[in-house]
Design a protein around this motif. Sequence first.
Motif, PDB file in Angstrom:
ATOM      1  N   LEU A  73       0.800  -1.213   0.000  1.00 57.25           N
ATOM      2  CA  LEU A  73       0.000   0.000   0.000  1.00 57.25           C
ATOM      3  C   LEU A  73       0.843   1.277   0.000  1.00 57.25           C
ATOM      4  O   LEU A  73       0.302   2.374  -0.102  1.00 57.25           O
ATOM      5  CB  LEU A  73      -0.934   0.002   1.216  1.00 57.25           C
ATOM      6  N   GLY A  74       2.149   1.118   0.113  1.00 62.56           N
ATOM      7  CA  GLY A  74       3.025   2.287   0.113  1.00 62.56           C
ATOM      8  C   GLY A  74       3.688   2.497  -1.236  1.00 62.56           C
ATOM      9  O   GLY A  74       3.211   2.006  -2.272  1.00 62.56           O
ATOM     10  N   THR A  75       4.808   3.195  -1.230  1.00 61.34           N
ATOM     11  CA  THR A  75       5.521   3.492  -2.478  1.00 61.34           C
ATOM     12  C   THR A  75       6.607   2.461  -2.793  1.00 61.34           C
ATOM     13  O   THR A  75       7.032   2.357  -3.936  1.00 61.34           O
ATOM     14  CB  THR A  75       6.170   4.881  -2.409  1.00 61.34           C
ATOM     15  N   ILE A  76       7.046   1.695  -1.795  1.00 60.83           N
ATOM     16  CA  ILE A  76       8.040   0.646  -2.021  1.00 60.83           C
ATOM     17  C   ILE A  76       7.362  -0.523  -2.730  1.00 60.83           C
ATOM     18  O   ILE A  76       6.247  -0.915  -2.379  1.00 60.83           O
ATOM     19  CB  ILE A  76       8.656   0.170  -0.683  1.00 60.83           C
ATOM     20  N   ASP A  77       8.051  -1.093  -3.734  1.00 55.95           N
ATOM     21  CA  ASP A  77       7.392  -2.100  -4.571  1.00 55.95           C
ATOM     22  C   ASP A  77       7.658  -3.539  -4.162  1.00 55.95           C
ATOM     23  O   ASP A  77       7.261  -4.474  -4.866  1.00 55.95           O
ATOM     24  CB  ASP A  77       7.786  -1.918  -6.044  1.00 55.95           C
ATOM     25  N   SER A  78       8.330  -3.743  -3.018  1.00 55.07           N
ATOM     26  CA  SER A  78       8.563  -5.124  -2.582  1.00 55.07           C
ATOM     27  C   SER A  78       8.874  -5.175  -1.099  1.00 55.07           C
ATOM     28  O   SER A  78       9.313  -4.181  -0.510  1.00 55.07           O
ATOM     29  CB  SER A  78       9.723  -5.759  -3.360  1.00 55.07           C
ATOM     30  N   LEU A  79       8.637  -6.345  -0.508  1.00 53.58           N
ATOM     31  CA  LEU A  79       8.974  -6.600   0.888  1.00 53.58           C
ATOM     32  C   LEU A  79      10.282  -7.377   0.972  1.00 53.58           C
ATOM     33  O   LEU A  79      10.643  -8.105   0.045  1.00 53.58           O
ATOM     34  CB  LEU A  79       7.873  -7.431   1.556  1.00 53.58           C
TER      35      LEU A  79
END
Length: 246
Positions: free
Chosen positions: A222-228
């Motif tokens: 749900l944020g701007t980072i595209d991966s965990l």
Amino acid sequence: MDNELTKIFGLRAILEAIESGQEIEKVYLQKEIQGSLAKALQHKINDNNISYSYVPIEKLNRLSKFQNHQGAVAKVSSISFKDLEEILDSLSTEDTNPLFLLLDQISDVRNVGAILRTAECTGVNAVIIPTHGSAPINADAIKTSAGAAYNLNICKVNHVLDAVYLLKAHGIQVVSVTEKTEKKIYNVDFKQATALVLGSEHKGISNSVLKNSDHKAKLPLLGTIDSLNVSVACGAALYEIVRQRG
């Protein structure tokens, strides 16, 4: 960190350890080592897909604490790896829905250790890693796992795709956690026998494994980072399985 590892010194001693089935983490060979025994060891290392590297004699002296190493030092992990087929055969006689974790070339040792810790806490029956391209289950991994590595079945396989075929042949659904799908992980039925696949930190899950998976599912971002981080993603996915199984 070496308290979790045993070192073997000498060409013949390492050869005999490999022939006896001992799990060798890595072999260090002196640069430009010569002789029939050295060649025999090199062949044995290659035949058994054992990790190795050529190093200067100074490193071997440090590793062996100046014992007579004859140009070769091996590190032996205290972890004993299990046979995947034997585990699958034993589970087939039990009334259970087993849970497997398949790590597709995850290369960071601490990520692997964190994953092992979560796997043990969530009742994973076995963790499967490839012989090549995966971080070793070494002292750093064991420490990060908080010792959980000792309580898990850990299996090594030559090829991840072969493990996928084997798991599916035993009626186990293969679910790849990947962003290359629209399906969310919460929409997968995890109440049946399942193998969860997680990919490497940089390349993700290989295309051949993705193509042969029964399901591809993602965690919502749900944020701007595209991966965990892969160990965080693993924890989120495993606890969704725990939630569904009640």
